[in-house]
Design a protein around this motif. Sequence first.
Motif, mmCIF file in Angstrom:
data_model
loop_
_atom_site.group_PDB
_atom_site.id
_atom_site.type_symbol
_atom_site.label_atom_id
_atom_site.label_comp_id
_atom_site.label_asym_id
_atom_site.label_seq_id
_atom_site.Cartn_x
_atom_site.Cartn_y
_atom_site.Cartn_z
ATOM 1 N N VAL A 167 0.833 -1.209 0.000
ATOM 2 C CA VAL A 167 0.000 0.000 0.000
ATOM 3 C C VAL A 167 0.870 1.262 0.000
ATOM 4 N N LEU A 168 1.833 1.330 0.926
ATOM 5 C CA LEU A 168 2.633 2.563 1.033
ATOM 6 C C LEU A 168 3.802 2.571 0.044
ATOM 7 N N GLY A 169 4.601 1.503 0.063
ATOM 8 C CA GLY A 169 5.786 1.437 -0.808
ATOM 9 C C GLY A 169 5.439 1.532 -2.284
ATOM 10 N N GLY A 170 4.295 0.953 -2.662
ATOM 11 C CA GLY A 170 3.887 0.975 -4.064
ATOM 12 C C GLY A 170 3.261 2.287 -4.496
ATOM 13 N N SER A 171 3.061 3.191 -3.540
ATOM 14 C CA SER A 171 2.351 4.438 -3.869
ATOM 15 C C SER A 171 3.248 5.670 -3.836
ATOM 16 N N ILE A 172 4.553 5.466 -3.712
ATOM 17 C CA ILE A 172 5.423 6.655 -3.613
ATOM 18 C C ILE A 172 6.329 6.792 -4.847
ATOM 19 N N ALA A 173 7.387 6.001 -4.904
ATOM 20 C CA ALA A 173 8.460 6.282 -5.858
ATOM 21 C C ALA A 173 8.049 6.120 -7.324
ATOM 22 N N ILE A 174 7.521 4.943 -7.686
ATOM 23 C CA ILE A 174 7.200 4.704 -9.093
ATOM 24 C C ILE A 174 6.043 5.597 -9.573
ATOM 25 N N PRO A 175 4.923 5.693 -8.814
ATOM 26 C CA PRO A 175 3.862 6.607 -9.283
ATOM 27 C C PRO A 175 4.370 8.043 -9.473
#
Lengths: 49, 515
Positions: free
Chosen positions: B295-303
């Motif tokens: 939820v958190l890790g997937g919503s920061i760097a790549i987006p």
Amino acid sequence: MSVMGWVFMLTVWSFVAILLIVCIGLILKSKRLGYEEIEEEKETHQERD
Amino acid sequence: MSKNLREHWATRAGLILAMAGNAVGLGNFLRFPVEAAKNGGGVFMIPYFVSLLLMGIPLMWLEWTIGRYAGSKGHGSPPAFFDLAWKNKIAKYLGVVGLFTPTVIAIYYIYIESWTLAYGLFAVLGKLPKVSAENIQNMNSYLEPFQQFNKEFLGDAGGTLLYPSTIAYIAFLITIMVNLYVLSKGISAGIERTARIVMPLLFVFAVVLVIRVFTLKNPIHPEVNIVNGLKFLWEPDLSRIKDPSIWLAAAGQIFFTLSLGTGAIHAYASYVKKKEDIALSSLTTAASNEFAEVVLGGSIAIPAAVIFFGAANATLIAQSGAFRLGFVTLPAVFQYFPMSNLFAGLWFFLLFFAGITSSLALCQPAMTFLEDEFKLTRKESAVVLGTFLFFASHLVIFFKGSLEEMDFWAGTFGLVLFATMESVIYMWIFGGEKVWKELHEGADIKIPQIFYYVLKYVTPCFLLIILGAWFWNYISRFKGGTDWNVFLTRGFLLYLFVFICLLVWLVWKRRRGEG
């Protein structure tokens, strides 16, 4: 994003969030948050016995 | 330290936060989004969750069980708990893998962690490079100042030797000292107290950054926003579901993210009291880690990279690796927007917090070994381990390719090898039923019986397949030419492995002498 994309994302997010909430809920229900408290409980039981 | 004086965790919340801190590391915020983006987006989550259910969570239960069981016998390091389970002379030497692996990972992990500290301070003090808005349509030109800054920081002039900046070296010294200070304070007063402060902060920082990314818009095309970022990561490419490389990548990610096969979970669990729950606590740890990652890790760097540079460029960024994403791309994106230093600072301190809780755990198997088997105090153990880590880290600091070599042998091959051995030794030689009974000792939940069969039959097969794939990778690694510095690293790793075997031999020889 396609419907499939939203379904994938929301399903995964919900699964993870629900798992975490259930686990925290079970821990709170068990009332075993601190080990000192358990020790005190055990001592109280031993005294009662 | 005698068996009776063995330390224990002060609270259950502290134990769970420390274990979650062990699992939540740099990989949650850097490696996961890169792996997902490279491996089919949403479809990556299918093998990811299959691996979590068939391998990740069962192995977590097994490692907690082994740790608590061994701790109740006064031991917490891999050679000792393999020896407890299997009365064979070779068992303790197989356990050396579980001591070698986390120690080698700690050698380079602490150095990477120190970069996040240095970059966090650079951000807060406004010393990160300035970007030029004119270059925004050309990603490479836009990122160039950050790329150059990173090269100068690490001292990468293109040769086989690295000449790190003074700041990089000072940050490394501070980071290693902070780690050793916390370790020297012990389980409850050191690691647990740190986790209780750092982990809530980590989650707060991550939520703030997610909100920031969710409100980002492309400066030139305002219609490009978070939906495009999420689409890039989550839109499933179902044609790739049969691709074995995706399954392998997902299984590998589960290994890294849950910190399985490092000996760290066992070491922490060895300080859990005999009758305390481990079944629910370990599941909570896994759930916390998954929340932080998915939820958190997937919503920061790549987006953020997709919103700012577009999907095509984000693919190139993902392919260029997690470090470029974390240390070049994301701070450059934040630099364009208001309060850039604040958000870049939050990002790097988030990584630092994630890193320190993991590096403490990686050091713990060696600490436990020195304390349990050599009867050293915590402070003495911290000094011995710290001295070793300090000198060994210089290989990574000054020799290019050394980090990657250590990461392959310890962070990739060693983890899977150790997990395979522990699952066979404990589920087949020690006895699966004894493990199952031990797992349920004092448990707050009853684990469905099906997981017993998963742990006994499916997980070892799963591990053997991954091990075979890594082995194939290992063969192909030796086909190409190799620089002398890589050979130097291999020589060091071989020496370290033999040295730990020698220490184990000495410990058991002394034990036999004591009768």
